[in-house]
Scaffold this motif. Structure first.
Motif, PDB file in Angstrom:
ATOM      1  N   ALA A  45       0.826  -1.210   0.000  1.00 46.90           N
ATOM      2  CA  ALA A  45       0.000   0.000   0.000  1.00 46.90           C
ATOM      3  C   ALA A  45       0.858   1.257   0.000  1.00 46.90           C
ATOM      4  O   ALA A  45       0.537   2.251  -0.675  1.00 46.90           O
ATOM      5  CB  ALA A  45      -0.927  -0.005   1.210  1.00 46.90           C
ATOM      6  N   LEU A  46       1.948   1.237   0.731  1.00 44.69           N
ATOM      7  CA  LEU A  46       2.852   2.384   0.753  1.00 44.69           C
ATOM      8  C   LEU A  46       3.539   2.565  -0.596  1.00 44.69           C
ATOM      9  O   LEU A  46       3.652   3.687  -1.116  1.00 44.69           O
ATOM     10  CB  LEU A  46       3.897   2.208   1.856  1.00 44.69           C
ATOM     11  N   ARG A  47       3.987   1.491  -1.167  1.00 48.05           N
ATOM     12  CA  ARG A  47       4.649   1.574  -2.480  1.00 48.05           C
ATOM     13  C   ARG A  47       3.671   2.042  -3.557  1.00 48.05           C
ATOM     14  O   ARG A  47       4.051   2.776  -4.477  1.00 48.05           O
ATOM     15  CB  ARG A  47       5.263   0.227  -2.850  1.00 48.05           C
ATOM     16  N   ALA A  48       2.414   1.619  -3.445  1.00 50.82           N
ATOM     17  CA  ALA A  48       1.409   2.066  -4.413  1.00 50.82           C
ATOM     18  C   ALA A  48       1.198   3.571  -4.340  1.00 50.82           C
ATOM     19  O   ALA A  48       0.783   4.201  -5.320  1.00 50.82           O
ATOM     20  CB  ALA A  48       0.093   1.336  -4.173  1.00 50.82           C
ATOM     21  N   ARG A  49       1.495   4.150  -3.183  1.00 50.30           N
ATOM     22  CA  ARG A  49       1.391   5.606  -3.002  1.00 50.30           C
ATOM     23  C   ARG A  49       2.715   6.310  -3.309  1.00 50.30           C
ATOM     24  O   ARG A  49       2.898   7.469  -2.967  1.00 50.30           O
ATOM     25  CB  ARG A  49       0.945   5.920  -1.565  1.00 50.30           C
ATOM     26  N   GLN A  50       3.643   5.579  -3.920  1.00 49.26           N
ATOM     27  CA  GLN A  50       4.947   6.114  -4.308  1.00 49.26           C
ATOM     28  C   GLN A  50       5.787   6.532  -3.107  1.00 49.26           C
ATOM     29  O   GLN A  50       6.557   7.495  -3.164  1.00 49.26           O
ATOM     30  CB  GLN A  50       4.787   7.298  -5.279  1.00 49.26           C
TER      31      GLN A  50
END
Length: 241
Positions: free
Chosen positions: A49-54
């Motif tokens: 989820a964090l990576r999806a938010r860059q």
């Protein structure tokens, strides 16, 4: 690298929902730390989820075990696409070397960039008297941290975690590209709380820290976004070329 990219904010909350609420409340923060409590609670899904938010992710689980177990854990962590991760230097050279190789292999298998593996030298809550009286280690904290950071480098690791008070000495003895991540950083206008070996953010950067881990002065502030901006401004004004 700008100051705001060098500040890592810990997600010291008990659940994924609380973590994402904090991330949404501080959109200007690009780098987040995920520790034991949150990882046990939320697991790899929150990293996704964090990576999806860059967002960049520092997975701070401080692995400390026999070499084979550390290698297995680091291979799994390497597949997450995280940026930084930690192992304890006290596990020894063989274990750190195995961890480094496994993190690279895990990342390669997943088709992601490998994380920078950091060796935790000495927890910032431990003072020299605790090192001597409770752990029976004859070195003072500064010399002990230097010894463990050198051991991490000799093991093939690319960086270490140290208190900001030791960053200056490590910079004198270790390569310029050796990453130093400093927790226990506290602005002058906030309490040191349970940290023992602290400096202000500006002092830590001037001492040679690559990244600063700053939690409660930001997340527990009445206005977290304003606290983050204040820290960035205080540092930028003094370190700008």
């Amino acid at each position: 690298m700008s100051v705001d990219q060098r500040i890592i904010v810990p997600l010291d909350v008990p659940s994924a929902s609380a973590a994402l609420a904090l991330v949404e409340a501080l959109p200007q923060v690009s780098f987040w730390k995920m520790g034991l409590e949150l990882f046990v609670s939320a697991g790899p899904a929150l990293i996704e989820a964090l990576r999806a938010r860059q967002k960049r992710v520092f997975l701070d689980l401080k692995f400390h075990d026999i070499p084979n177990t550390m290698a297995g854990a680091c291979a799994a962590a390497g597949r997450y696409g995280i940026d930084l991760m930690t192992v304890h230097t006290a596990a020894g050279k063989e274990a750190m070397a195995a961890a480094q190789a496994a993190a690279i292999a895990g990342a390669a298998a997943a088709g992601v960039d490998p994380p920078t593996v950091l060796g935790v030298t000495l927890l910032t809550s431990i003072a020299s008297n605790v090192l001597a009286e409770e752990l029976k280690i004859p070195l003072g904290s500064t010399n002990y941290v230097l010894q463990m950071a050198r051991l991490a480098q000799d093991s093939g690791l690319s960086g270490a975690v140290c208190s900001p008070q030791e960053a200056g000495q490590l910079r004198r003895f270790l390569p310029a590209d050796f990453v130093l991540v400093c927790p226990g950083v506290r602005p002058a206008w906030t309490s040191s709380q349970d940290q023992r070996r602290t400096l202000t953010p500006l002092q830590a950067l001037q001492a040679g820290a690559t990244y600063l881990v700053i939690g409660r002065p930001i997340t527990a502030a009445a206005n977290p976004a304003a606290a983050f901006e204040r820290i960035c401004e205080e540092c930028s004004a003094a370190i700008a070329p």
